[in-house]
Every structure is written in structure tokens, then in C-alpha cells.
Motif scaffolding. Structure first.
Motif, PDB file in Angstrom:
ATOM      1  N   ALA A  21       0.827  -1.208   0.000  1.00 20.03           N
ATOM      2  CA  ALA A  21       0.000   0.000   0.000  1.00 20.03           C
ATOM      3  C   ALA A  21       0.863   1.261   0.000  1.00 20.03           C
ATOM      4  O   ALA A  21       0.645   2.180  -0.786  1.00 20.03           O
ATOM      5  CB  ALA A  21      -0.935  -0.015   1.211  1.00 20.03           C
ATOM      6  N   LEU A  47      -5.691  -5.347   0.167  1.00 24.81           N
ATOM      7  CA  LEU A  47      -6.689  -5.296   1.234  1.00 24.81           C
ATOM      8  C   LEU A  47      -7.543  -6.560   1.260  1.00 24.81           C
ATOM      9  O   LEU A  47      -7.865  -7.085   2.340  1.00 24.81           O
ATOM     10  CB  LEU A  47      -7.573  -4.061   1.044  1.00 24.81           C
ATOM     11  CG  LEU A  47      -6.853  -2.707   1.169  1.00 24.81           C
ATOM     12  CD1 LEU A  47      -7.789  -1.568   0.821  1.00 24.81           C
ATOM     13  CD2 LEU A  47      -6.284  -2.518   2.569  1.00 24.81           C
ATOM     14  N   GLY A  50      -5.839  -9.430   2.914  1.00 23.75           N
ATOM     15  CA  GLY A  50      -5.335  -9.149   4.249  1.00 23.75           C
ATOM     16  C   GLY A  50      -5.667 -10.224   5.260  1.00 23.75           C
ATOM     17  O   GLY A  50      -4.804 -10.676   6.020  1.00 23.75           O
TER      18      GLY A  50
END
Length: 662
Positions: A21, A47, A50
Motif C-alpha cells: 500500500a 486489502l 489481508g
């Protein structure tokens, strides 16, 4: 060595990791643009995956003892490696949970199909490293056994960090070059065998999920390849002046950070790629894309660059001599600041020394801005770093070594806000090296007493332009001294806070509400002073002087409450500190930090220990106001231990003839 000034903290702790990120966002920020579709997809994948990456890290952490012990069995013989295993740092330990037995941890939390997965977790095409032979536990020795097992745990721990970060960069940064170190102490071939065994077991542990197995395999492959790779050499900084050569930068710092993108013009590039290089040149020289910000462009120069008639180096020179640059970065500034900004725009750094600054200051004074631009661009340093076709770039930490002596000024110069500061920072800092340290304090320059020297100082109600900090950090703690012994047990023994220093310390006045007799001559006895003497001592302690008659009229209601035994000395102090008289002396005239310094020493009898203590009261004042600060100090444990409810200590001035006495 005597330290006289500093450009900021000399402690450099670069971020030795990055995430998917931060990498995507940082690259877009460097180019002054929105995130592109591919970068948004990259963030989305990061994401969305994750939870899976966290599950993998938790699984490996829970089975850290199992993984380390099994891999150790692969390379050690003649004993039990488990007996030398401390609790792995990678292992999960719930807060408050009892410590599990090491033998139970070594069994692991294995999935039902672990054996089946283990058979399918081999990596084809790998052979035993040359030079590998099992290590005898007894001959190896207990000390080296513990270190070797700790190293295996270290590898596993950093692997979990990289998986959670979603970027294997942390492995590259921390593992590259360890092979040579382990060869000196043990055997790198044995370490590779153990790491491969951990990989095989870890793949089997994550179960049947194909994506999880691929993630584990990918990161372990990076770990092995980085371990086998040779160490990187340091980067040497190139400069013209002999006194500025030889600073080294470990390559891991450069690999750890987000690299500054290079823009190099080539003949075969597309039209869009050439436009991107031109925009990057605008951003470097003008600190913004002037086409987007001001609808300005130098179309004639742009076309020559695209057609190869003008090199990037000459394009940069033309921009520096343009009227746009002169209006933005030369006319509004004194020559000193113009030199500092030109260093940033054309060399990507700040001035390194006073001698270097003086050289270019003489050039701009004699030949003006065009002469300065030519001197910078024609320098060997420019050619070494940028050549003919590379756009200059910011050379911050990670790009090349930085001097501690101008650390703060250098970082400020790289900020977007640099053009808004008209006052030269480098030459001001260099001149401070000739000033004595007592004239420096963490938030500027001044000559305040040491008692109040941690707060900010703004002379004549204006901001002090010389904000170069002295070499005191946020963790610097004040040593409190005075005539005779210092403040008793500043940290170690709070129970001694109430002890007095006798004749060497301040006079102590304690009011006994049960006492019927009042001894008016408090110079003879401090045991049972009169209420009048208590009031006078409190005024002197809190206000720093006796109050005027007009002020005392306003304070009379508070004084009467104490005389009538309605409030204690502690409450008397609290109400005086909340009065308008006290506020006008120690609150209204000062900046918050400095006011806190004054109030603290007035109420508690000692200066603050440092910035951490000031920050606590600053935060309280910001959120709840001035009166909460007073309550926090008066109601503190330290106040109660030092003074109780009915004690005040009067700080007396040292008489001239007493200064040299014990």
C-alpha cells in the motif's frame, strides 16, 4: 568534543520495511497525480488478501516452536536441539495466559491432513547444498546451539512480517549478506537445509488452500534466494570538495525505502512518456507542474526536448534561467535563501558545509542567478548523478548519506513548504556552530533560566526565526540541582519526596489545624507558624513575590476562607492558581509550553523533567482547558507526597555573601 549546535537529531532510524500500500501511494505522490487503475487494483488485492495473510502469519506463529525444533533436527545430531531452544520470539503468547510447556509447543497445532500435505510440499529441483554435513550437538557447544536456534526463529519471524506487509522487501533488507556472517560462526549450507525444512513444514501447515500455499512458498523462496546472495556494497557519496567525500550509505537503506523514480529521456519513447519526463522536470525545478497549476508551458523548449534537439540537462538550465523561475525563487528571496533553493532544484540536496555555501554565494553575488545556475549544472557532481538526459531528483535518506550537522535544514528543504520560508536555514545553522551551547535550547535560542528552559521562547511576542534546535531530544531529562542536595529522589523513591533538605533547602511551613497556639516569629520555628505567615509564604511561593494591595483585595475572599478554616493550604494554593492575578502573571503573556513551565515550578516547586511531562499538560490544556491543568498538578500524587494538605515551601533567594557557602 564540544557540541555547539545541531540541525536536528543525529539519530537516524530508517523504516526498514515497506508495504504494498505505501509503495503504490508513495509513487503516485512523487509524480503529483491520482492513483492509476493498476495501482488501485494492487491496493484492492492487498486489502482483500489481508485476512488470508494474517491467518497465515498466525498459523506460523502458533507453530513457531514446532517449525524451529523440526528444522533443527534436520541439521543437528548427537543430542536433542529442543533442550537448547528458548521460547521463539515468533511464537504467539496470549496476554495473561500461562506459559505452555516447551515440549507441548514442539508438537504444534497440526491440521488433520498435515501428513498428506507434507508429502505434497516438496520443492522439485533442489539438491543438498554443497559442503553440508550434520553438526554434532555436543561438540558444537550449548552457547552456539542456543544462538543457532535463535537464528532460525529470527528467519521465521521476519518471514511473518513480510507476509503481513504484503511485500518481500523486508526479507531483502534484513537477510541479504547474512550468509557470510553465518559461515564465520557455523555453516550457511546447514542454515539453507533448515530453512528449506521450515518451508516444507509451513506449506503443509496452511492446509489445502492453494493460494495460501503459494504465498508461503513465494516468500520462503525469496528468503532462501536473498540468504544465498552476496552482500551489497555501500554507496559512496560523490562531491567536488575534498572535505565532503567518503560518506557511506549501506545499500539496505536504499533498498528499504521507496525509491525516487528516475526520469530519463530516450529517443524511442512514446509521446506520453516524453510528456511525463517534461512534467517531472517542471516538478523538480518549479516544485509543481506549472502546466496543471498555472496553465503555463514552454512549448518551444518542450518540442526541442522531444525532438532530441535539446538535452534534458540544457532544458533544466533553460528553466532555471527563465523569468518564471526568477519570479518564483529569486526575486522574493535574499541571495542566501536563493542559493539554498537552487541546490534543491538543480542538485537535489542542500548545502553541505559553510565552505560550499560561501563558494556559491560568491558566484550569485558576482554573476547573479544565471551564473549560479551555470555553476551548479556545469559541476562534475551534476554530471556524475544526472548526466545529459536524467531529470534531477531529490537525494534524501536512502539515496545517499546525509550529514547530521544539517539534518533538520536538509529535511525542511525537501518539504513542499520550503519556498514559503524566506529566512535562510543553512547559513543560520552554520553560524550557530560558533555559538556556545548554553544559548541553545530544544525549541530555539534564548537566555532563559535553566528552570524554564524546556518550553518554547518567542522574544518580543514574535516568533523566533532562529529555530535551529540544540542537541537535546524529546527523551532528554533535566538534572535538578540547587544549593546543597538536589531534589530528593527524583524518580527512584517517591516516598522521600516529602523529606526536607534542612537548612540547605527551602523553608517549610506546615499548618496544623488542631493547634491552638500560633508562633508569629516563623523565623525561629517552622513547626507551628501563624496563619498570616502561612499566607505570606504561599503568596511568595505561588506568585513569586508579595502581592500588591490592589491584588490582595481581589484575593481577600480566598484568604478569608483559609483564615476561617474552610479550606486547607492545598485548596488555598489551588484557588490562588486559578485566580485572574496568577493567570495574568504566568498564563496570558506566554506561549502554552512556556506557561506550563512557569506554572509547574510555581505549584510543585521543581521544573519539569522534560518534554514528555510538558506534553502531558499541553494535551490536557488543549482538550479540557487551563483549570484542568491546575487541578492535575495540585491533585497529583507527587504534590500529595511532597506537601500534603497543609504544607508550603518558600524558595528563598541566595544572598550575595552566601553564594560560596556549602
Amino acid at each position: 568534543m564540544t557540541v555547539k549546535a545541531s540541525g536536528g537529531s543525529p539519530l537516524v532510524q530508517p523504516q526498514l520495511y515497506r508495504t504494498a500500500a505505501t509503495l503504490a501511494i508513495a509513487q503516485a505522490e512523487q509524480q503529483d497525480r491520482y492513483l492509476q487503475l493498476g495501482e488501485l487494483d494492487q491496493l484492492s488485492n492487498f486489502l482483500n488478501s489481508g485476512s488470508k495473510r494474517l491467518d497465515i502469519a498466525v498459523t506460523l506463529a502458533k507453530n513457531a516452536t514446532f517449525l524451529v525444533s523440526k528444522s533443527a533436527n534436520k541439521i543437528f545430531v548427537g543430542g536433542s536441539p529442543l533442550s537448547y531452544l528458548e521460547r521463539p520470539q515468533a511464537a504467539v503468547q496470549l496476554v495473561g495466559a500461562p506459559q505452555a510447556d516447551l515440549n507441548l509447543q514442539a508438537v504444534g497445532e497440526l491440521p488433520k491432513n498435515f501428513s498428506q500435505n507434507l508429502n505434497a510440499s516438496f520443492t522439485p529441483g533442489e539438491s543438498i547444498p554443497s559442503g553440508f554435513k550434520p553438526i554434532n550437538v555436543i561438540s558444537y557447544g550449548p552457547t552456539r546451539m542456543r544462538k543457532s536456534l535463535r537464528d532460525l526463529d529470527w528467519f521465521l519471524r521476519y518471514l511473518t512480517y513480510a507476509i503481513v506487509a504484503g511485500d518481500p522487501n523486508i526479507l531483502s533488507v534484513n537477510i541479504r549478506g547474512l550468509k557470510q556472517l553465518i559461515d564465520n560462526a557455523c555453516s550457511s549450507a546447514a542454515a539453507i537445509v533448515a530453512i528449506r525444512e521450515i518451508r516444507r513444514l509451513a506449506i503443509a501447515l496452511v492446509g489445502d488452500d492453494v493460494e495460501s500455499r503459494d504465498i508461503v512458498r513465494t516468500y520462503f523462496n525469496v528468503l532462501v534466494s536473498e540468504f544465498e546472495a552476496s552482500a551489497l556494497t555501500d554507496k559512496l557519496r560523490k562531491r567536488e570538495s575534498l572535505d565532503l567525500q567518503g560518506l557511506r550509505l549501506p545499500q539496505i537503506y536504499a533498498n528499504a525505502g521507496v525509491k525516487t523514480q528516475r526520469f530519463v529521456m530516450k529517443s524511442g519513447l512514446s509521446e506520453n512518456e516524453k510528456n511525463a519526463i517534461i512534467k517531472a522536470t517542471y516538478r523538480q525545478v518549479f516544485e509543481r507542474d506549472i502546466a496543471k497549476a498555472y496553465s503555463l508551458s514552454l512549448s518551444n523548449l518542450e518540442s526541442q526536448v522531444k525532438n532530441g534537439q535539446l538535452s534534458v540537462k540544457e532544458f533544466v538550465r533553460a528553466l532555471g534561467k527563465s523569468t518564471i523561475y526568477q519570479k518564483q525563487f529569486y526575486d522574493p528571496f535574499v541571495n542566501s535563501r536563493a542559493v539554498e533553493l537552487a541546490f534543491r532544484h538543480f542538485l537535489g540536496r542542500g548545502a553541505s558545509s559553510l565552505e560550499e555555501f560561501q563558494k556559491y554565494f560568491a558566484i550569485i553575488s558576482q554573476n547573479g542567478l544565471p551564473g549560479l545556475i551555470d555553476a551548479l549544472i556545469n559541476s562534475d557532481e551534476y554530471s556524475d548523478y544526472f548526466g545529459e538526459e536524467t531529470v534531477p531528483y531529490i537525494r534524501a535518506i536512502g539515496e545517499e548519506p546525509q550529514e547530521c550537522r544539517n539534518w533538520g535544514a536538509q529535511l525542511n528543504l525537501f518539504n513542499y513548504s520550503a519556498p514559503f520560508y524566506k529566512i535562510p536555514q543553512f547559513i543560520t545553522l552554520f553560524s550557530d556552530y560558533n555559538q556556545a551551547l548554553p544559548d541553545q535550547h530544544p525549541y530555539g535560542r534564548g537566555n532563559d533560566p535553566l528552570d524554564i528552559q524546556f518550553g518554547a521562547i518567542f522574544p518580543q511576542q514574535t516568533r523566533n526565526p532562529k529555530t535551529n534546535p540544540a542537541p537535546f531530544g524529546k527523551d532528554t531529562r533535566r538534572l535538578l540541582i540547587r544549593r546543597g542536595p538536589g531534589v530528593l529522589n527524583q524518580v527512584g523513591s517517591p516516598n522521600s519526596r516529602g523529606d526536607t533538605a534542612g537548612s540547605l533547602g527551602p523553608r517549610v511551613f506546615t499548618w496544623d489545624p488542631e493547634s491552638q497556639k500560633e508562633d508569629t516569629d516563623f523565623r525561629v520555628s517552622n513547626i507551628k507558624p501563624s496563619k498570616d505567615s502561612i499566607i505570606q509564604a504561599t503568596y511568595l511561593r505561588i506568585f513569586g513575590r508579595q502581592v500588591y494591595e490592589e491584588e490582595r483585595i481581589l484575593l481577600k475572599p480566598i484568604e478569608n476562607s483559609f483564615m476561617e478554616n474552610k479550606i486547607t493550604v492545598k485548596e488555598f494554593v489551588r484557588q490562588l492558581a486559578k485566580s485572574n492575578t496568577f493567570r495574568s502573571l504566568y498564563w496570558m503573556p506566554f506561549y502554552v509550553c512556556k506557561a506550563i513551565e512557569y506554572i509547574h515550578i510555581r505549584l510543585l516547586g521543581r521544573p519539569t523533567y522534560g518534554r514528555a511531562e510538558i506534553n502531558k499538560y499541553f494535551n490536557l490544556e488543549y482538550k479540557e482547558g487551563y483549570y484542568k491543568v491546575i487541578d492535575a498538578i495540585v491533585d497529583s500524587i507527587e504534590y500529595t507526597q511532597s506537601f500534603g494538605d497543609n504544607t508550603v515551601k518558600k524558595k528563598e533567594k541566595i544572598k550575595r555573601n552566601q553564594k560560596n557557602k556549602g
